[in-house]
Write a protein that holds these residues in place. Structure first.
Motif, PDB file in Angstrom:
ATOM      1  N   ASP A  54       0.807  -1.219   0.000  1.00  0.00           N
ATOM      2  CA  ASP A  54       0.000   0.000   0.000  1.00  0.00           C
ATOM      3  C   ASP A  54       0.844   1.274   0.000  1.00  0.00           C
ATOM      4  OD1 ASP A  54      -2.314  -1.499  -0.049  1.00  0.00           O
ATOM      5  OD2 ASP A  54      -2.547  -1.478   2.147  1.00  0.00           O
ATOM      6  N   ASN A  55       1.942   1.265   0.744  1.00  0.00           N
ATOM      7  CA  ASN A  55       2.749   2.481   0.813  1.00  0.00           C
ATOM      8  C   ASN A  55       3.416   2.806  -0.532  1.00  0.00           C
ATOM      9  OD1 ASN A  55       4.553   0.320   0.958  1.00  0.00           O
ATOM     10  ND2 ASN A  55       5.852   1.296   2.475  1.00  0.00           N
ATOM     11  N   ILE A  56       3.823   1.791  -1.276  1.00  0.00           N
ATOM     12  CA  ILE A  56       4.428   2.033  -2.589  1.00  0.00           C
ATOM     13  C   ILE A  56       3.356   2.461  -3.586  1.00  0.00           C
ATOM     14  CG2 ILE A  56       5.651   0.966  -4.529  1.00  0.00           C
ATOM     15  CD1 ILE A  56       7.147  -0.736  -2.490  1.00  0.00           C
ATOM     16  N   ARG A  57       2.196   1.827  -3.532  1.00  0.00           N
ATOM     17  CA  ARG A  57       1.102   2.207  -4.432  1.00  0.00           C
ATOM     18  C   ARG A  57       0.709   3.670  -4.211  1.00  0.00           C
ATOM     19  NH1 ARG A  57      -1.831  -0.795  -7.411  1.00  0.00           N
ATOM     20  NH2 ARG A  57      -1.346  -2.682  -6.266  1.00  0.00           N
ATOM     21  N   ALA A  58       0.598   4.074  -2.948  1.00  0.00           N
ATOM     22  CA  ALA A  58       0.239   5.459  -2.635  1.00  0.00           C
ATOM     23  C   ALA A  58       1.318   6.430  -3.121  1.00  0.00           C
ATOM     24  CB  ALA A  58       0.013   5.619  -1.138  1.00  0.00           C
ATOM     25  N   ALA A  59       2.584   6.057  -2.957  1.00  0.00           N
ATOM     26  CA  ALA A  59       3.681   6.922  -3.403  1.00  0.00           C
ATOM     27  C   ALA A  59       3.689   7.058  -4.925  1.00  0.00           C
ATOM     28  CB  ALA A  59       5.018   6.365  -2.915  1.00  0.00           C
ATOM     29  N   VAL A  60       3.395   5.969  -5.637  1.00  0.00           N
ATOM     30  CA  VAL A  60       3.348   6.016  -7.095  1.00  0.00           C
ATOM     31  C   VAL A  60       2.192   6.894  -7.554  1.00  0.00           C
ATOM     32  CG1 VAL A  60       2.904   4.630  -9.164  1.00  0.00           C
ATOM     33  CG2 VAL A  60       4.529   3.821  -7.452  1.00  0.00           C
ATOM     34  N   GLU A  61       1.034   6.718  -6.939  1.00  0.00           N
ATOM     35  CA  GLU A  61      -0.129   7.530  -7.316  1.00  0.00           C
ATOM     36  C   GLU A  61       0.117   9.012  -7.037  1.00  0.00           C
ATOM     37  OE1 GLU A  61      -3.246   5.605  -5.146  1.00  0.00           O
ATOM     38  OE2 GLU A  61      -3.455   4.008  -6.628  1.00  0.00           O
ATOM     39  N   GLN A  62       0.807   9.293  -5.939  1.00  0.00           N
ATOM     40  CA  GLN A  62       1.126  10.688  -5.631  1.00  0.00           C
ATOM     41  C   GLN A  62       2.115  11.255  -6.649  1.00  0.00           C
ATOM     42  OE1 GLN A  62       2.627  11.313  -1.693  1.00  0.00           O
ATOM     43  NE2 GLN A  62       2.428  13.527  -1.832  1.00  0.00           N
ATOM     44  N   ALA A  63       3.088  10.454  -7.060  1.00  0.00           N
ATOM     45  CA  ALA A  63       4.059  10.918  -8.051  1.00  0.00           C
ATOM     46  C   ALA A  63       3.380  11.212  -9.387  1.00  0.00           C
ATOM     47  CB  ALA A  63       5.157   9.878  -8.242  1.00  0.00           C
ATOM     48  N   GLN A  64       2.349  10.461  -9.712  1.00  0.00           N
ATOM     49  CA  GLN A  64       1.632  10.696 -10.962  1.00  0.00           C
ATOM     50  C   GLN A  64       0.905  12.043 -10.943  1.00  0.00           C
ATOM     51  OE1 GLN A  64      -0.741   7.113 -11.090  1.00  0.00           O
ATOM     52  NE2 GLN A  64       0.747   6.057 -12.402  1.00  0.00           N
ATOM     53  N   ARG A  65       0.549  12.524  -9.762  1.00  0.00           N
ATOM     54  CA  ARG A  65      -0.156  13.802  -9.639  1.00  0.00           C
ATOM     55  C   ARG A  65       0.785  15.001  -9.562  1.00  0.00           C
ATOM     56  NH1 ARG A  65      -3.175  10.557  -5.967  1.00  0.00           N
ATOM     57  NH2 ARG A  65      -2.051  11.468  -4.234  1.00  0.00           N
ATOM     58  N   ILE A  66       2.041  14.788  -9.226  1.00  0.00           N
ATOM     59  CA  ILE A  66       2.993  15.885  -9.055  1.00  0.00           C
ATOM     60  C   ILE A  66       3.468  16.371 -10.414  1.00  0.00           C
ATOM     61  CG2 ILE A  66       5.263  16.524  -8.158  1.00  0.00           C
ATOM     62  CD1 ILE A  66       4.815  14.487  -5.910  1.00  0.00           C
ATOM     63  N   LYS A  67       3.378  17.669 -10.634  1.00  0.00           N
ATOM     64  CA  LYS A  67       3.789  18.269 -11.912  1.00  0.00           C
ATOM     65  C   LYS A  67       5.128  18.991 -11.813  1.00  0.00           C
ATOM     66  CE  LYS A  67       0.024  16.934 -13.805  1.00  0.00           C
ATOM     67  NZ  LYS A  67       0.060  15.615 -14.379  1.00  0.00           N
ATOM     68  N   ALA A  68       5.472  19.502 -10.644  1.00  0.00           N
ATOM     69  CA  ALA A  68       6.724  20.244 -10.470  1.00  0.00           C
ATOM     70  C   ALA A  68       7.917  19.292 -10.596  1.00  0.00           C
ATOM     71  CB  ALA A  68       6.742  20.929  -9.111  1.00  0.00           C
ATOM     72  N   HIS A  69       8.933  19.723 -11.334  1.00  0.00           N
ATOM     73  CA  HIS A  69      10.094  18.875 -11.607  1.00  0.00           C
ATOM     74  C   HIS A  69      10.801  18.432 -10.316  1.00  0.00           C
ATOM     75  CE1 HIS A  69      13.614  17.256 -13.580  1.00  0.00           C
ATOM     76  NE2 HIS A  69      14.377  18.041 -12.826  1.00  0.00           N
TER      77      HIS A  69
END
Length: 117
Positions: A54-69
């Motif tokens: 779950d922690n990796i899935r949440a981190a991946v989903e959050q990274a997909q939402r981040i736009k700033a380099h």
């Protein structure tokens, strides 16, 4: 007196660097981070098929939402850290995409993992 120094045999020398080199550890960390980059590139449907903690899935989903380099880069580093903490295969990516690059990275990552007793 100088002969005392040369009398010691080389067989008694113990190499303090028994494990992999610092460069090798860095290459492994970068390869795992690249695996995390590939996870972030997946669609949500593909991501659902992968058995991730779950922690990796949440981190991946959050990274997909981040736009700033900078923020995205830090999040990818964090995903790599989480993947390195896994004891087993991080995810079966080869079943989801036909890209040989992902399969090769995953295989190399597994080959470099130390064998756990």
């Amino acid at each position: 007196m100088a002969s005392d120094i040369t009398d010691s045999p080389d067989d008694d020398f113990i190499d303090p660097y028994d494990g992999p080199s610092k460069s090798q550890l860095k290459r492994e960390a970068l390869a795992v981070r690249d695996l995390g980059v590939e996870l972030v590139k997946l669609t949500s449907v593909q991501l659902e098929k992968i058995p991730l903690p779950d922690n990796i899935r949440a981190a991946v989903e959050q990274a997909q939402r981040i736009k700033a380099h900078g923020g995205r880069r830090r999040q990818l580093q964090y995903i790599g850290k989480l993947l390195r903490q896994l004891d087993t295969n991080p995810c079966p990516l080869t079943d989801l995409q036909s890209g040989a690059v992902i399969a090769r990275r995953e295989l190399h990552w597994l080959e470099r993992r130390p064998v756990m007793p």
